[in-house]
Design a protein around this motif. Sequence first.
Motif, PDB file in Angstrom:
ATOM      1  N   ALA A  66       0.836  -1.204   0.000  1.00  0.00           N
ATOM      2  CA  ALA A  66       0.000   0.000   0.000  1.00  0.00           C
ATOM      3  C   ALA A  66       0.868   1.251   0.000  1.00  0.00           C
ATOM      4  O   ALA A  66       0.601   2.224  -0.717  1.00  0.00           O
ATOM      5  CB  ALA A  66      -0.939  -0.015   1.203  1.00  0.00           C
ATOM      6  N   ASN A  67       1.913   1.264   0.807  1.00  0.00           N
ATOM      7  CA  ASN A  67       2.822   2.403   0.896  1.00  0.00           C
ATOM      8  C   ASN A  67       4.248   1.926   0.668  1.00  0.00           C
ATOM      9  O   ASN A  67       4.750   1.053   1.403  1.00  0.00           O
ATOM     10  CB  ASN A  67       2.711   3.071   2.270  1.00  0.00           C
ATOM     11  N   VAL A  68       4.915   2.476  -0.325  1.00  0.00           N
ATOM     12  CA  VAL A  68       6.267   2.043  -0.689  1.00  0.00           C
ATOM     13  C   VAL A  68       7.283   2.652   0.260  1.00  0.00           C
ATOM     14  O   VAL A  68       7.356   3.881   0.404  1.00  0.00           O
ATOM     15  CB  VAL A  68       6.591   2.433  -2.148  1.00  0.00           C
ATOM     16  N   ALA A  69       8.077   1.811   0.912  1.00  0.00           N
ATOM     17  CA  ALA A  69       9.151   2.274   1.788  1.00  0.00           C
ATOM     18  C   ALA A  69      10.506   2.159   1.111  1.00  0.00           C
ATOM     19  O   ALA A  69      11.419   2.925   1.401  1.00  0.00           O
ATOM     20  CB  ALA A  69       9.141   1.467   3.096  1.00  0.00           C
ATOM     21  N   ASP A  70      10.659   1.217   0.188  1.00  0.00           N
ATOM     22  CA  ASP A  70      11.933   1.023  -0.511  1.00  0.00           C
ATOM     23  C   ASP A  70      11.623   0.572  -1.933  1.00  0.00           C
ATOM     24  O   ASP A  70      11.120  -0.531  -2.161  1.00  0.00           O
ATOM     25  CB  ASP A  70      12.778  -0.035   0.203  1.00  0.00           C
ATOM     26  N   GLU A  71      11.877   1.443  -2.881  1.00  0.00           N
ATOM     27  CA  GLU A  71      11.527   1.161  -4.271  1.00  0.00           C
ATOM     28  C   GLU A  71      12.313  -0.022  -4.862  1.00  0.00           C
ATOM     29  O   GLU A  71      11.938  -0.556  -5.898  1.00  0.00           O
ATOM     30  CB  GLU A  71      11.752   2.410  -5.132  1.00  0.00           C
ATOM     31  N   ARG A  72      13.406  -0.358  -4.216  1.00  0.00           N
ATOM     32  CA  ARG A  72      14.187  -1.492  -4.732  1.00  0.00           C
ATOM     33  C   ARG A  72      13.460  -2.814  -4.519  1.00  0.00           C
ATOM     34  O   ARG A  72      13.660  -3.777  -5.262  1.00  0.00           O
ATOM     35  CB  ARG A  72      15.559  -1.549  -4.041  1.00  0.00           C
ATOM     36  N   PHE A  73      12.626  -2.870  -3.501  1.00  0.00           N
ATOM     37  CA  PHE A  73      11.988  -4.130  -3.143  1.00  0.00           C
ATOM     38  C   PHE A  73      10.452  -4.073  -3.212  1.00  0.00           C
ATOM     39  O   PHE A  73       9.801  -5.109  -3.123  1.00  0.00           O
ATOM     40  CB  PHE A  73      12.398  -4.552  -1.719  1.00  0.00           C
ATOM     41  N   GLU A  74       9.886  -2.887  -3.348  1.00  0.00           N
ATOM     42  CA  GLU A  74       8.425  -2.742  -3.264  1.00  0.00           C
ATOM     43  C   GLU A  74       7.885  -1.927  -4.438  1.00  0.00           C
ATOM     44  O   GLU A  74       8.600  -1.122  -5.050  1.00  0.00           O
ATOM     45  CB  GLU A  74       8.040  -2.071  -1.945  1.00  0.00           C
ATOM     46  N   ILE A  75       6.615  -2.142  -4.719  1.00  0.00           N
ATOM     47  CA  ILE A  75       5.894  -1.380  -5.739  1.00  0.00           C
ATOM     48  C   ILE A  75       4.498  -1.081  -5.210  1.00  0.00           C
ATOM     49  O   ILE A  75       3.892  -1.901  -4.507  1.00  0.00           O
ATOM     50  CB  ILE A  75       5.833  -2.155  -7.080  1.00  0.00           C
ATOM     51  N   SER A  76       4.003   0.104  -5.516  1.00  0.00           N
ATOM     52  CA  SER A  76       2.682   0.482  -5.000  1.00  0.00           C
ATOM     53  C   SER A  76       1.596  -0.295  -5.719  1.00  0.00           C
ATOM     54  O   SER A  76       1.776  -0.780  -6.847  1.00  0.00           O
ATOM     55  CB  SER A  76       2.460   1.991  -5.192  1.00  0.00           C
ATOM     56  N   LEU A  77       0.441  -0.373  -5.059  1.00  0.00           N
ATOM     57  CA  LEU A  77      -0.677  -1.102  -5.646  1.00  0.00           C
ATOM     58  C   LEU A  77      -1.130  -0.435  -6.951  1.00  0.00           C
ATOM     59  O   LEU A  77      -1.440  -1.138  -7.934  1.00  0.00           O
ATOM     60  CB  LEU A  77      -1.835  -1.161  -4.647  1.00  0.00           C
ATOM     61  N   ASP A  78      -1.130   0.903  -6.975  1.00  0.00           N
ATOM     62  CA  ASP A  78      -1.548   1.606  -8.196  1.00  0.00           C
ATOM     63  C   ASP A  78      -0.625   1.292  -9.361  1.00  0.00           C
ATOM     64  O   ASP A  78      -1.080   1.016 -10.482  1.00  0.00           O
ATOM     65  CB  ASP A  78      -1.570   3.124  -7.950  1.00  0.00           C
ATOM     66  N   ASP A  79       0.693   1.324  -9.106  1.00  0.00           N
ATOM     67  CA  ASP A  79       1.648   1.030 -10.176  1.00  0.00           C
ATOM     68  C   ASP A  79       1.532  -0.421 -10.626  1.00  0.00           C
ATOM     69  O   ASP A  79       1.670  -0.737 -11.823  1.00  0.00           O
ATOM     70  CB  ASP A  79       3.078   1.314  -9.706  1.00  0.00           C
ATOM     71  N   ALA A  80       1.282  -1.302  -9.675  1.00  0.00           N
ATOM     72  CA  ALA A  80       1.150  -2.718 -10.016  1.00  0.00           C
ATOM     73  C   ALA A  80      -0.072  -2.954 -10.879  1.00  0.00           C
ATOM     74  O   ALA A  80      -0.026  -3.680 -11.879  1.00  0.00           O
ATOM     75  CB  ALA A  80       1.075  -3.566  -8.748  1.00  0.00           C
ATOM     76  N   GLN A  81      -1.175  -2.303 -10.516  1.00  0.00           N
ATOM     77  CA  GLN A  81      -2.407  -2.516 -11.263  1.00  0.00           C
ATOM     78  C   GLN A  81      -2.376  -1.821 -12.623  1.00  0.00           C
ATOM     79  O   GLN A  81      -3.167  -2.149 -13.514  1.00  0.00           O
ATOM     80  CB  GLN A  81      -3.606  -2.034 -10.441  1.00  0.00           C
ATOM     81  N   SER A  82      -1.445  -0.864 -12.790  1.00  0.00           N
ATOM     82  CA  SER A  82      -1.280  -0.273 -14.116  1.00  0.00           C
ATOM     83  C   SER A  82      -0.616  -1.277 -15.058  1.00  0.00           C
ATOM     84  O   SER A  82      -0.759  -1.165 -16.282  1.00  0.00           O
ATOM     85  CB  SER A  82      -0.433   1.002 -14.021  1.00  0.00           C
TER      86      SER A  82
END
Length: 361
Positions: A66-82
Amino acid sequence: MSKELMDAFSALEKEKGISKEVIVEAMEAALLSAYKRNYGQSQNVEVNFDEQKGDFHVYTVKEVVANVADERFEISLDDAQSINKGYEIGDHINEEVTPSDFGRIAAQTAKQVVMQRVREAERNNIYAEYSQYQDEIIQGVVQRRDNRFVYINFGRVEAVMGHNDQIPGETYQPQDRIKVYVSKVENTTKGPQIFVSRTNAGLVKRLFEQEVPEIYDGTVEIVSIAREAGDRTKIAVKSDNPNVDPVGTTVGPRGQRVQAVVDELHGENIDVVKWEEDPSDFIANALNPAEVIAVQFDDETNPKSCIVIVPDYHLSLAIGKRGQNARLAAKLTNFKIDIKPESAVEFVDETGNEIDDPNLE
């Protein structure tokens, strides 16, 4: 390139007996290491092999949050659903990041790692093969010798035979074919290590199994073996079949079977005696060829100790040269044996009266 890679995998599997799965796993580990070292050590990546195309691909792995803390390991739900509307929080997304020049760098690293894994897998295969031979006889070719070992070649591996495992008086020349007993197989960091012996009592047992079908199939059983390698061996045999003479069967017609074992051991004397359930009878048999008058036990002081009385003229025969016959008989029967001549023993009955016809069993 992919065809060449698949051909190389097939060749390794055929020539070395190493499965493609092991090789692919090694390649994936090598490529992953190369990528992290050269393109992003802290990224969460994985390497996958495309069996259809024969290509390796590198992917970053990010968790949908839901909230990205580290872009190297995480992706936001909005970006994923895009990317795909089906993604939900907690899913993982793989994005290919294989660099265009990755092949050259990866190949250099992969070669070393793959060869290491190949060697490990090959060592494990050899260990699995030869560990089956532990406590068995195997024939090999003498390669060389030094101050510590005789080195024997078995084809895919070299075994070692230490001083204590070499029969005194035997010589081992290069290219000699010899039978040895595999006493131990170890899987060391340097590869499988096989220790073999010509002095182990197990060698005698296996040789008799080869020469005597009744021993091999269990009709005749070798109960115990006492051996002083290169000089003399005593073996005790029995049979549960009343129609089978265990000693005669083991010795063979005109001594042919036992002679075959003697020849393989280069003249080592072998006494075959009958095992008896009654310890006194077994001990008397074990002291062959000496005649035994009586066997006396001291059950209270030491139940595994006995006095054996023999005729005076058989004393030296019972003891043997340098005490060998008595020593081997004691080892064969697991009794401490004290041999005394008839003239040195005063025989008495239960009331303490002297008797002429002793029976101290």
